[in-house]
Scaffold this active site. Structure first.
Site, PDB file in Angstrom:
ATOM      1  N   ARG A 144      53.344  31.358  58.012  1.00  0.00           N
ATOM      2  CA  ARG A 144      52.680  30.066  58.170  1.00  0.00           C
ATOM      3  C   ARG A 144      53.609  29.013  58.778  1.00  0.00           C
ATOM      4  NH1 ARG A 144      49.086  30.133  52.648  1.00  0.00           N
ATOM      5  NH2 ARG A 144      47.303  31.158  53.606  1.00  0.00           N
ATOM      6  N   LYS A 158      32.442  42.892  45.861  1.00  0.00           N
ATOM      7  CA  LYS A 158      31.295  42.294  45.158  1.00  0.00           C
ATOM      8  C   LYS A 158      30.232  41.711  46.069  1.00  0.00           C
ATOM      9  CE  LYS A 158      33.076  40.649  40.754  1.00  0.00           C
ATOM     10  NZ  LYS A 158      33.556  39.417  40.131  1.00  0.00           N
ATOM     11  N   GLY A 189      39.378  31.330  52.428  1.00  0.00           N
ATOM     12  CA  GLY A 189      38.193  30.625  51.937  1.00  0.00           C
ATOM     13  C   GLY A 189      37.451  29.897  53.053  1.00  0.00           C
TER      14      GLY A 189
HETATM   15  P1  ADP Z   1      38.528  40.403  51.469  1.00  0.00           P
HETATM   16  O1  ADP Z   1      39.734  39.971  50.664  1.00  0.00           O
HETATM   17  O2  ADP Z   1      38.946  40.952  52.808  1.00  0.00           O
HETATM   18  O3  ADP Z   1      37.476  39.334  51.559  1.00  0.00           O
HETATM   19  P2  ADP Z   1      37.349  41.695  49.153  1.00  0.00           P
HETATM   20  O4  ADP Z   1      38.324  41.013  48.272  1.00  0.00           O
HETATM   21  O5  ADP Z   1      35.928  41.273  49.053  1.00  0.00           O
HETATM   22  O6  ADP Z   1      37.838  41.645  50.697  1.00  0.00           O
HETATM   23  O7  ADP Z   1      37.308  43.255  48.826  1.00  0.00           O
HETATM   24  C1  ADP Z   1      38.451  44.076  48.941  1.00  0.00           C
HETATM   25  C2  ADP Z   1      38.575  45.029  47.794  1.00  0.00           C
HETATM   26  O8  ADP Z   1      37.402  45.797  47.629  1.00  0.00           O
HETATM   27  C3  ADP Z   1      39.705  45.997  48.012  1.00  0.00           C
HETATM   28  O9  ADP Z   1      40.677  45.804  47.011  1.00  0.00           O
HETATM   29  C4  ADP Z   1      39.045  47.368  47.879  1.00  0.00           C
HETATM   30  O10 ADP Z   1      39.826  48.298  47.150  1.00  0.00           O
HETATM   31  C5  ADP Z   1      37.770  47.064  47.127  1.00  0.00           C
HETATM   32  N1  ADP Z   1      36.734  48.076  47.375  1.00  0.00           N
HETATM   33  C6  ADP Z   1      36.269  48.511  48.558  1.00  0.00           C
HETATM   34  N2  ADP Z   1      35.369  49.485  48.399  1.00  0.00           N
HETATM   35  C7  ADP Z   1      35.245  49.697  47.066  1.00  0.00           C
HETATM   36  C8  ADP Z   1      34.465  50.601  46.265  1.00  0.00           C
HETATM   37  N3  ADP Z   1      33.624  51.463  46.812  1.00  0.00           N
HETATM   38  N4  ADP Z   1      34.606  50.533  44.912  1.00  0.00           N
HETATM   39  C9  ADP Z   1      35.480  49.645  44.373  1.00  0.00           C
HETATM   40  N5  ADP Z   1      36.221  48.773  45.053  1.00  0.00           N
HETATM   41  C10 ADP Z   1      36.126  48.792  46.397  1.00  0.00           C
END
Ligand code: ADP
Ligand code: MG
Length: 399
Positions: free
Chosen positions: A41, A198, A374
């Site tokens: 950064r 989620k 965010g």
């Molecule tokens: P980002 O940070 O890029 O917005 P998220 O935080 O929403 O992404 O999601 C990333 C997480 O989701 C990762 O840690 C990954 O391991 C988890 N993930 C992906 N697919 C699955 C799954 N099928 N079951 C459980 N966790 C999952």
């Protein structure tokens, strides 16, 4: 978007001898000894500072660091390590100024770093008196902290309302341009990949994108919820059963527009959530009651990769599987490489998405990597970010 850009002021010769206040994002990770562990950064903020110095401005830079309590100084909240690193990178001394709200001594051709702006009382709630004092410090306010663009605080929003001139720095300008290219006037087909753990945290994004995109690729826990909505078995997989109706609504909205949400035809399952769990590929109709879906299957990944090749624009947020475990990383890797190879303009963002991009070393092959977690998600939700709104309003009223 009609926004005044700092570059334009520099080109027009409007910066020499001016007092320039740059709101940067220098919120770097520090270890327990207070040493900077990762300085991306700070390096990313250099172009704006160098541009201002090169144009002969008197330069003030500030940033937040962590989440200090307003009005209570603690040594660990100080920007002192940032001032030192910034000095090394600029090859000049960068004095750190505390208690700066009522006045700052800085000459043309000099740069000072103003102590953690979140130490000022009223910063968070965008106190008007504080914002007016900050605005009075400068002739030109430059917003160059996209990571804070979704917040309206005194040093990001109020100051932009009251400063004589308010504009976007190079980092913020690049985000505005990339977002415009991907979402305002995208080359079609426009494909979005929304994945991760989620549905609930990304439901607004799914709904907003369902109105815009030609194809909505879901993965991760989100895909599991969509599989449920499609009547498929998902065993013990992570999903949100209470959001199945919402998922169905997204599928319907897409279908009405002749667009699609491809549901995985095969998946990779495990018997437990662990790096050394045995990975088994199954048709998505064959998932057993005690299976955990941890990745999309190879057939699904290949079909999606094929579609990404012929996309015009790709928006990517979220890994499609548990890419941290090698046995369940293939889906994410196949899609990541397909995005990298696609001639489409691609824009990616999200903490774990950036980790995946770096794991596969494809940074240079993504059209634009958004730095604001965010803030990027709020753009995808279709919100107008406060930083964009205020800078646009200032530019419009200056016409
Ligand atoms: P980002 O940070 O890029 O917005 P998220 O935080 O929403 O992404 O999601 C990333 C997480 O989701 C990762 O840690 C990954 O391991 C988890 N993930 C992906 N697919 C699955 C799954 N099928 N079951 C459980 N966790 C999952
Ligand atoms: Mg994440």
């Amino acid at each position: 978007m009609n926004i005044l850009r700092f570059q334009d002021l520099v080109s027009a010769g409007r910066v020499a001898g001016r007092r320039v206040f740059i709101r940067a994002d220098l919120n770097v990770p520090l270890d327990d000894q207070g040493a900077i562990t990762e300085d991306t950064r700070i390096r990313a903020s250099l172009p704006c500072i160098e541009q201002a110095l090169g144009a002969g401005a008197a330069v003030m830079v500030t940033s937040h660091l962590g989440r200090p309590s307003e009005g209570v100084f603690k040594p660990e909240d100080s920007l002192a390590p940032v001032a030192r690193r910034l000095g090394e990178l600029l090859g000049r001394d960068v004095p750190l100024v505390s208690n700066w709200v009522d006045g700052v001594d800085v000459a043309a051709g000099q740069v000072v770093l103003l102590e953690n702006c979140r130490l000022n009382k009223g910063e968070k709630k965008n106190d008007e008196a504080l914002a007016r004092k900050m605005a009075a410090l400068c002739d030109i306010f430059v917003h160059d902290a996209f990571g804070t663009a979704h917040r309206a605080e005194a040093s990001t929003y109020g100051i932009a309302e009251h400063a004589p001139v308010a504009c976007a720095g190079p980092l913020l300008s690049a985000e505005i341009d990339a977002i415009g290219k991907a979402l305002a006037a995208p080359k079609r087909p426009l494909v979005a990949i929304v994945a991760g753990s989620k549905v609930s945290s990304k439901l607004t994004i799914l709904k907003a994108l369902a109105e815009k995109v030609d194809q909505l690729i879901v993965g991760g826990g989100i895909a599991n919820t969509f599989m449920l909505a499609a009547g498929l078995p998902i065993g013990k997989s992570l999903a949100e059963a209470d959001l199945v109706e919402e998922a169905r609504a997204v599928i319907d909205a897409m279908q009405k527009r002749g667009a699609a949400v491809p549901i995985p035809v095969d998946v990779v399952v495990a018997d437990r959530f662990a790096a050394d769990a045995k990975a088994t590929v199954k048709a998505s109709t064959d998932v057993a009651a005690d299976d955990l879906i941890l990745d999309i299957g190879p057939q699904t990944a290949a079909a999606l990769a094929e579609q990404l090749k012929s996309s015009g624009t790709i928006v990517w947020n979220g890994p499609v599987g548990v890419f941290e475990f090698d046995a369940f990383s293939h889906g994410t890797e196949v899609l990541a490489r397909a995005i990298a190879q696609s001639p489409a303009f691609s824009i990616a963002g999200g903490g774990d998405t950036l980790a995946a991009i770096s794991k596969y070393g494809i940074e240079r092959d993504i059209g634009y990597i958004s730095t604001g977690g965010g803030a990027f998600l709020e753009v995808l939700e279709g919100k107008t970010l406060p930083a964009f709104e205020v800078l646009q309003r200032r530019a419009d009223s200056a016409k």
